[in-house]
Design a protein around this motif. Sequence first.
Motif, PDB file in Angstrom:
ATOM      1  N   SER A   1       0.824  -1.207   0.000  1.00  0.00           N
ATOM      2  CA  SER A   1       0.000   0.000   0.000  1.00  0.00           C
ATOM      3  C   SER A   1       0.856   1.253   0.000  1.00  0.00           C
ATOM      4  O   SER A   1       0.454   2.294  -0.542  1.00  0.00           O
ATOM      5  CB  SER A   1      -0.945   0.000   1.204  1.00  0.00           C
ATOM      6  OG  SER A   1      -0.228   0.044   2.417  1.00  0.00           O
ATOM      7  N   SER A   2       2.054   1.173   0.573  1.00  0.00           N
ATOM      8  CA  SER A   2       2.959   2.326   0.580  1.00  0.00           C
ATOM      9  C   SER A   2       3.428   2.659  -0.830  1.00  0.00           C
ATOM     10  O   SER A   2       3.508   3.833  -1.218  1.00  0.00           O
ATOM     11  CB  SER A   2       4.169   2.048   1.478  1.00  0.00           C
ATOM     12  OG  SER A   2       3.774   1.853   2.817  1.00  0.00           O
TER      13      SER A   2
ATOM     14  N   LEU B   1       4.851   7.345   8.905  1.00  0.00           N
ATOM     15  CA  LEU B   1       6.144   7.622   8.282  1.00  0.00           C
ATOM     16  C   LEU B   1       5.992   7.800   6.772  1.00  0.00           C
ATOM     17  O   LEU B   1       6.556   8.721   6.172  1.00  0.00           O
ATOM     18  CB  LEU B   1       7.119   6.477   8.570  1.00  0.00           C
ATOM     19  CG  LEU B   1       7.750   6.401   9.963  1.00  0.00           C
ATOM     20  CD1 LEU B   1       8.585   5.129  10.086  1.00  0.00           C
ATOM     21  CD2 LEU B   1       8.630   7.627  10.222  1.00  0.00           C
ATOM     22  N   VAL B   2       5.225   6.893   6.164  1.00  0.00           N
ATOM     23  CA  VAL B   2       5.029   6.960   4.711  1.00  0.00           C
ATOM     24  C   VAL B   2       4.220   8.191   4.342  1.00  0.00           C
ATOM     25  O   VAL B   2       4.549   8.905   3.377  1.00  0.00           O
ATOM     26  CB  VAL B   2       4.343   5.682   4.189  1.00  0.00           C
ATOM     27  CG1 VAL B   2       4.052   5.801   2.697  1.00  0.00           C
ATOM     28  CG2 VAL B   2       5.212   4.455   4.457  1.00  0.00           C
ATOM     29  N   ALA B   3       3.171   8.464   5.093  1.00  0.00           N
ATOM     30  CA  ALA B   3       2.325   9.631   4.796  1.00  0.00           C
ATOM     31  C   ALA B   3       3.135  10.923   4.832  1.00  0.00           C
ATOM     32  O   ALA B   3       2.953  11.817   3.990  1.00  0.00           O
ATOM     33  CB  ALA B   3       1.173   9.691   5.795  1.00  0.00           C
ATOM     34  N   LYS B   4       4.027  11.010   5.809  1.00  0.00           N
ATOM     35  CA  LYS B   4       4.887  12.194   5.899  1.00  0.00           C
ATOM     36  C   LYS B   4       5.834  12.261   4.705  1.00  0.00           C
ATOM     37  O   LYS B   4       6.067  13.348   4.142  1.00  0.00           O
ATOM     38  CB  LYS B   4       5.686  12.154   7.199  1.00  0.00           C
ATOM     39  CG  LYS B   4       6.540  13.386   7.448  1.00  0.00           C
ATOM     40  CD  LYS B   4       7.242  13.313   8.804  1.00  0.00           C
ATOM     41  CE  LYS B   4       8.089  14.564   9.044  1.00  0.00           C
ATOM     42  NZ  LYS B   4       8.781  14.512  10.363  1.00  0.00           N
TER      43      LYS B   4
ATOM     44  N   GLU C   1      12.679   5.224  -2.466  1.00  0.00           N
ATOM     45  CA  GLU C   1      11.557   6.155  -2.531  1.00  0.00           C
ATOM     46  C   GLU C   1      10.684   6.153  -1.285  1.00  0.00           C
ATOM     47  O   GLU C   1       9.774   6.978  -1.163  1.00  0.00           O
ATOM     48  CB  GLU C   1      10.694   5.834  -3.763  1.00  0.00           C
ATOM     49  CG  GLU C   1      11.476   5.924  -5.064  1.00  0.00           C
ATOM     50  CD  GLU C   1      10.592   6.123  -6.264  1.00  0.00           C
ATOM     51  OE1 GLU C   1       9.413   6.474  -6.083  1.00  0.00           O
ATOM     52  OE2 GLU C   1      11.071   5.927  -7.388  1.00  0.00           O
ATOM     53  N   LEU C   2      10.962   5.225  -0.359  1.00  0.00           N
ATOM     54  CA  LEU C   2      10.129   5.113   0.836  1.00  0.00           C
ATOM     55  C   LEU C   2      11.010   4.961   2.069  1.00  0.00           C
ATOM     56  O   LEU C   2      12.181   4.588   1.951  1.00  0.00           O
ATOM     57  CB  LEU C   2       9.180   3.914   0.712  1.00  0.00           C
ATOM     58  CG  LEU C   2       8.078   4.041  -0.348  1.00  0.00           C
ATOM     59  CD1 LEU C   2       7.461   2.684  -0.655  1.00  0.00           C
ATOM     60  CD2 LEU C   2       6.997   5.034   0.100  1.00  0.00           C
ATOM     61  N   PRO C   3      10.493   5.218   3.264  1.00  0.00           N
ATOM     62  CA  PRO C   3      11.305   5.079   4.485  1.00  0.00           C
ATOM     63  C   PRO C   3      11.875   3.667   4.637  1.00  0.00           C
ATOM     64  O   PRO C   3      11.177   2.674   4.391  1.00  0.00           O
ATOM     65  CB  PRO C   3      10.308   5.391   5.607  1.00  0.00           C
ATOM     66  CG  PRO C   3       9.257   6.233   4.961  1.00  0.00           C
ATOM     67  CD  PRO C   3       9.133   5.733   3.556  1.00  0.00           C
ATOM     68  N   ASN C   4      13.132   3.582   5.051  1.00  0.00           N
ATOM     69  CA  ASN C   4      13.783   2.280   5.203  1.00  0.00           C
ATOM     70  C   ASN C   4      13.054   1.376   6.196  1.00  0.00           C
ATOM     71  O   ASN C   4      13.088   0.147   6.070  1.00  0.00           O
ATOM     72  CB  ASN C   4      15.236   2.463   5.659  1.00  0.00           C
ATOM     73  CG  ASN C   4      16.111   3.016   4.561  1.00  0.00           C
ATOM     74  OD1 ASN C   4      15.850   2.791   3.378  1.00  0.00           O
ATOM     75  ND2 ASN C   4      17.154   3.746   4.936  1.00  0.00           N
ATOM     76  N   GLU C   5      12.393   1.995   7.185  1.00  0.00           N
ATOM     77  CA  GLU C   5      11.742   1.197   8.229  1.00  0.00           C
ATOM     78  C   GLU C   5      10.711   0.224   7.675  1.00  0.00           C
ATOM     79  O   GLU C   5      10.533  -0.870   8.228  1.00  0.00           O
ATOM     80  CB  GLU C   5      11.054   2.113   9.252  1.00  0.00           C
ATOM     81  CG  GLU C   5      12.019   2.881  10.137  1.00  0.00           C
ATOM     82  CD  GLU C   5      12.361   4.239   9.563  1.00  0.00           C
ATOM     83  OE1 GLU C   5      12.667   5.145  10.350  1.00  0.00           O
ATOM     84  OE2 GLU C   5      12.320   4.395   8.316  1.00  0.00           O
ATOM     85  N   ILE C   6      10.021   0.584   6.616  1.00  0.00           N
ATOM     86  CA  ILE C   6       8.958  -0.311   6.134  1.00  0.00           C
ATOM     87  C   ILE C   6       9.525  -1.523   5.408  1.00  0.00           C
ATOM     88  O   ILE C   6       8.831  -2.532   5.237  1.00  0.00           O
ATOM     89  CB  ILE C   6       7.948   0.430   5.226  1.00  0.00           C
ATOM     90  CG1 ILE C   6       8.567   0.752   3.859  1.00  0.00           C
ATOM     91  CG2 ILE C   6       7.394   1.657   5.896  1.00  0.00           C
ATOM     92  CD1 ILE C   6       7.528   1.097   2.824  1.00  0.00           C
TER      93      ILE C   6
END
Length: 582
Positions: A271-272, A306-309, A540-545
């Motif tokens: 979804s991210s 995190l992703v939304a930000k 392109e996305l936060p490493n945490e996910i």
Amino acid sequence: MCGIVGIINHNSLEVNVEQTVQKALTSLSKRGPDFQDFYLDEKVVLGHARLAVIDTSESANQPFWDASKRYCIVFNGEIFNYQSLREILSSKGYSFKTHSDTETLLYLLIDEGASAISKLNGFFSFCFYDKLEQKIILARDRFGIKPLVYSKIGDAVIFASEIKAILPFVNKKEIDRQSLQYFFKFNYIPSPYTIFENIQKLEAAHYITLSLNEGEMNKVNYYNYYPSKKLYTSDYETAKKEVYQLLEDATQKRMIADVPIGSFLSGGIDSSIVSKIAAKHTQHLNTFSIGFKDEPYFDETHFANLVAKKINSNHTVFSLSNDDLYEHYEDALNYFDEPFADSSALNMFILSKETKQRVTVALSGDGADELFSGYNKHQALWLADQNGAKNKLVKTFGSSIASFFPKSRNGKWSNKARQLDKFSKGLKLSKNKRYVQWASFMNDEVSEQLTMNKFIIREGISYLNKPISDFNDYLHFDFELVLQGDMLRKVDAMSMAHGLEVRTPFLDYRLVDLVFSMPSKFKINGNERKRILKDTFIDELPNEIFNRGKHGFEVPLLKWFLGPMKQTLDKEVFNRELILSQ
């Protein structure tokens, strides 16, 4: 997105059919709250309940006729390439009175007949009627995103988007005991079966033709994605670029709408990615997720935030307590019209209800796990196929070790004990039986005791008997069994219970064809699942996910069974006298 219902009889219809059709349409009103109507002649009834998404004007209402009044269609779904198809039809002389994809589909079928179906990029079920030739086409999309069930009773064929719309026409309702066995085994009933003997699901990628004059009925499989027609020969870096390009185009195509659109954002990879791409093609994308106040182990709102930000979306979190879940469980269950026990349906029901207050269309990441190898089950299957000393040790001692620990999904270590026990037992089975067992909720012995029926693989799911020679075979099984029977069924029912349309970019058939042509090592390699998907979007996305474990949400059923639901269960479910009186 809508609901459809109809009757086709090569003799004549019953005299009271008008009232019955109206009752059936009423049962579909949540799918299509904006407009309901039906057409009736001597041999055919076509009914439609509309959720207006593309061209919301009255002129696009259904049943929809061509200018000559020879051809008619009732259609549930969206055709995402309808604009390019419309241009081709215009060049052939067809003129249009609406801006709807419904009208484009109607004229494409007039122009090309059933062969037009293979040109459609979207999700759909529809009935096309040629009144002059007295011919019918019933069709369902390639992956079964949109439902279509039917029943042949005497000379009549009855079809609908949901079983509940067929039942008013059915006098005798017989339980299919093997379907009941499948329910206990899998928690759902796989296509083409339903809980009723005389009602079937039309399989994904199939259409039915009917001739009213001859009384003939034929079923055709119009699309196959596996085995792939063309094996992938380019390198990994090229594959990443192609995945990115196709997924971006698929997402962009699924943002066409004349109503507000948003995106589900759970904080998971799938979804991210969809939300990230969507945010590039609209200003201030609205994203939605749910959190669980009382179940911190399953709460993923931190990752969603995190992703939304990162993508700068307008993010809304619906924070739920266990009481909130309990409050909605009866409404969610009541919308299903056959047994279905994936408890995460409750989450989808509430998420859809809240999301519909703000948008009419939501994008989702459904299909990515089955396509790219995202489940814990996939890692277990890959490990089980490796011959080595570790597997031999686990096969011999794993269950014994796991027996010393509590086993459940509700905590990290109890979940590991559960997985160890399941893995150890699975290693003792053949590849096919191992897959079926790991795709199941309970083993054969227990389900057979409950139903007094032996588990068999019937013709409609005979693909499960196909010899397994490559890891992609497991993903193929998932597409046919789990995706169609569980995941897509859940999302469609729970979203349409609130008139919310959910679109799935990962199930664009061009992307599916591409990914299934690739070697399995592009998707899974040792402990790494979704390899190519992660590598494509890692920057392109936060490493945490990308570095988190995957776990679904278990509704606190045990707490409910021992608490607020106990009296109801004792009275209505486990009441021996009541059961024997039925």
